[in-house]
Design a protein around this motif. Structure first.
Motif, PDB file in Angstrom:
ATOM      1  N   LEU A   1     -48.148 -27.427  20.097  1.00 43.51           N
ATOM      2  CA  LEU A   1     -49.186 -27.474  19.063  1.00 43.51           C
ATOM      3  C   LEU A   1     -50.465 -26.790  19.546  1.00 43.51           C
ATOM      4  O   LEU A   1     -51.112 -26.055  18.793  1.00 43.51           O
ATOM      5  N   LEU A   2     -50.826 -27.035  20.796  1.00 43.84           N
ATOM      6  CA  LEU A   2     -52.022 -26.401  21.348  1.00 43.84           C
ATOM      7  C   LEU A   2     -51.844 -24.887  21.439  1.00 43.84           C
ATOM      8  O   LEU A   2     -52.783 -24.123  21.156  1.00 43.84           O
ATOM      9  N   ASN A   3     -50.651 -24.440  21.807  1.00 48.11           N
ATOM     10  CA  ASN A   3     -50.391 -22.997  21.854  1.00 48.11           C
ATOM     11  C   ASN A   3     -50.544 -22.379  20.467  1.00 48.11           C
ATOM     12  O   ASN A   3     -51.122 -21.288  20.311  1.00 48.11           O
TER      13      ASN A   3
ATOM     14  N   THR B   1     -56.779 -33.582  26.013  1.00 41.21           N
ATOM     15  CA  THR B   1     -57.690 -32.885  26.931  1.00 41.21           C
ATOM     16  C   THR B   1     -56.935 -32.380  28.155  1.00 41.21           C
ATOM     17  O   THR B   1     -57.135 -31.243  28.603  1.00 41.21           O
ATOM     18  N   THR B   2     -56.051 -33.207  28.694  1.00 44.10           N
ATOM     19  CA  THR B   2     -55.249 -32.797  29.846  1.00 44.10           C
ATOM     20  C   THR B   2     -54.347 -31.624  29.493  1.00 44.10           C
ATOM     21  O   THR B   2     -54.230 -30.657  30.264  1.00 44.10           O
ATOM     22  N   ARG B   3     -53.721 -31.683  28.322  1.00 46.39           N
ATOM     23  CA  ARG B   3     -52.804 -30.620  27.926  1.00 46.39           C
ATOM     24  C   ARG B   3     -53.531 -29.302  27.647  1.00 46.39           C
ATOM     25  O   ARG B   3     -52.921 -28.237  27.724  1.00 46.39           O
TER      26      ARG B   3
ATOM     27  N   TYR C   1     -56.679 -42.944  24.472  1.00 47.90           N
ATOM     28  CA  TYR C   1     -55.607 -42.445  25.336  1.00 47.90           C
ATOM     29  C   TYR C   1     -55.134 -41.067  24.874  1.00 47.90           C
ATOM     30  O   TYR C   1     -54.971 -40.147  25.691  1.00 47.90           O
ATOM     31  N   MET C   2     -54.901 -40.917  23.566  1.00 51.18           N
ATOM     32  CA  MET C   2     -54.401 -39.639  23.059  1.00 51.18           C
ATOM     33  C   MET C   2     -55.455 -38.540  23.191  1.00 51.18           C
ATOM     34  O   MET C   2     -55.121 -37.372  23.399  1.00 51.18           O
TER      35      MET C   2
ATOM     36  N   LEU D   1     -56.344 -32.688  15.720  1.00 53.63           N
ATOM     37  CA  LEU D   1     -55.204 -32.581  16.634  1.00 53.63           C
ATOM     38  C   LEU D   1     -54.960 -33.919  17.341  1.00 53.63           C
ATOM     39  O   LEU D   1     -53.814 -34.353  17.497  1.00 53.63           O
ATOM     40  N   VAL D   2     -56.032 -34.575  17.765  1.00 52.66           N
ATOM     41  CA  VAL D   2     -55.890 -35.903  18.380  1.00 52.66           C
ATOM     42  C   VAL D   2     -55.288 -36.879  17.372  1.00 52.66           C
ATOM     43  O   VAL D   2     -54.401 -37.675  17.710  1.00 52.66           O
ATOM     44  N   SER D   3     -55.750 -36.820  16.137  1.00 48.08           N
ATOM     45  CA  SER D   3     -55.236 -37.703  15.099  1.00 48.08           C
ATOM     46  C   SER D   3     -53.752 -37.470  14.860  1.00 48.08           C
ATOM     47  O   SER D   3     -52.970 -38.424  14.716  1.00 48.08           O
TER      48      SER D   3
END
Length: 398
Positions: A202-204, A188-190, A182-183, A217-219
């Motif tokens: 965090l992605l930025n 992926t969506t974000r 799920y995460m 990052l997923v973890s």
């Protein structure tokens, strides 16, 4: 250890073990481990660089028969299972996300969530303070921070609970894959649809200066959602239970609210929401309490037992909401100290303030000795708190 009686009340066993020796080898379960029940020994071990948390490097200790677990990498190799320098690198964005300033900015939203939950209870005579209040408040906070849609939150809660169930590890392993998948999809969506949430931030940051792999990052996102609500829900429930079972603490609502910060601190000591810290391993022989533990051994540190060590706390089995000379270890100690400790206490304070202001009289509807407790080696809280609600009388007109 780890039977029904232990889950209900582990402290008699902890006392017996500590009296024999505060560091002992235990042979139960899938692998032998060393259990630390003393405060001084626990505090030393929590900050000891000779102990490793890198589970991937010690799989031979966890699976002496060669049969390894099928835990999703996002869970098995999380921040909680790393050593410096990786731990330092991965912890940095977590620390930035939970600075005192950023945490305090959440206060209005937490107050609104608590008010909404209490409003939902207003027309009811009874409620389960775990399912109806203690769990949904921190779950809503962390899910909003991460941008998890409301319709997906019940599934995340179920998988998160299953991660800590004692018993058949295959059930826990399956839950780890569900929540990791799920995460992964959420991250992926974000990546393509950013929002005003922690995950997008965090992605930025990673776009500007990459410090984590996509898997890391997923973890981290997975750790946020699990650790971000589990122990706080336990803390809210445990503190509520202290109040429900001690009428003297509830005799004057105004006094109770004034004392709430210290009541929460004592609840943390008296019944740690995380009873046993995440596992550690000896890189080399170490000695605690004149007991030598060889290299390549698993160590479990009982925060709950350490917090009731009579060598460090006067009347340790008495709930006394006044400052104590020694700090409790419920949020850990050393480099792995919980970065979300301030948020957990803030949420608990707001939750109970809101609850007690609306319902100054709360009564358990069954004897405390009959309450079911979580069947978990690590998590410590009642499974349910069936409570009779008594609302405050409306203000009288002048």
């Amino acid at each position: 250890m780890f039977d029904d009686e232990f889950f209900r009340d582990p402290y008699p066993l902890y006392d017996r073990l500590r009296e024999q020796c505060p560091v002992q080898r235990m042979d139960g379960g899938r692998f032998p481990f060393w259990l630390i029940t003393g405060y001084a020994e626990a505090r030393e071990a929590l900050a000891d660089p000779r102990l490793s948390k890198d589970t991937s490097a010690f799989e031979h200790v966890l699976a002496p028969d060669g049969r390894t677990r099928d835990i999703a990498p996002a869970i098995a190799r999380s921040l909680l299972a790393t050593d410096p320098p990786d731990h330092t690198r991965l912890r940095r964005p977590v620390t930035r996300a939970f600075t005192p300033q950023l945490t305090d900015r959440l206060t209005p939203r937490i107050e609104q969530i608590a008010a909404d939950l209490v409003a939902d209870l207003a027309d009811r005579r009874e409620a389960d303070l775990v399912a109806d209040f203690a769990v949904p408040l921190p779950l809503t906070v962390i899910c909003e921070l991460l941008g998890v849609p409301p319709e997906d939150r019940p599934a995340l809660r179920t998988w998160s609970q299953d991660l800590f169930l004692h018993g058949d590890h295959r059930h826990r392993d399956a839950a780890s894959h569900h929540i990791a998948a799920y995460m992964t999809d959420l991250v992926t969506t974000r990546r393509t649809t950013r929002g005003d949430d922690l995950l997008s931030a965090l992605l930025n940051d990673q776009d500007e200066a990459p410090t984590m792999s996509p898997e890391e990052l997923v973890s981290l996102a997975t750790l946020f959602v699990v650790a971000g609500h589990e122990t706080t829900a336990n803390l809210i429930a445990n503190t509520a239970l202290m109040l429900l079972t001690r009428p003297a603490l509830m005799s004057d609502p105004h006094t109770t609210l004034e004392a709430l910060p210290q009541i929460i601190e004592e609840a943390l000591r008296f019944d740690a929401p995380l009873g046993i810290a995440t596992i550690r391993f000896t890189r080399e022989p170490v000695t605690y309490a004149d007991t030598e533990i060889p290299a390549d051994q698993a160590i479990m540190i009982s925060l709950a037992a350490a917090n009731r060590d009579p060598r460090s706390f006067t009347s340790p089995h008495t709930f006394t909401p006044t400052p104590r000379p020694q700090p409790h270890l419920s949020f850990g100690h050393g480099p792995h100290y919980c970065p979300g400790a301030r948020l957990a206490k803030l949420e608990t304070h707001i939750a109970l303030t809101t609850l007690l202001t609306t319902f100054p009289t709360l009564t358990l509807t069954q004897p405390p000795s009959t309450l079911p407790w979580r069947q978990s080696r690590q998590m410590r809280s009642p499974q349910t708190l069936p409570t009779l609600l008594s609302a405050a009388p409306p203000p009288q007109p002048l």
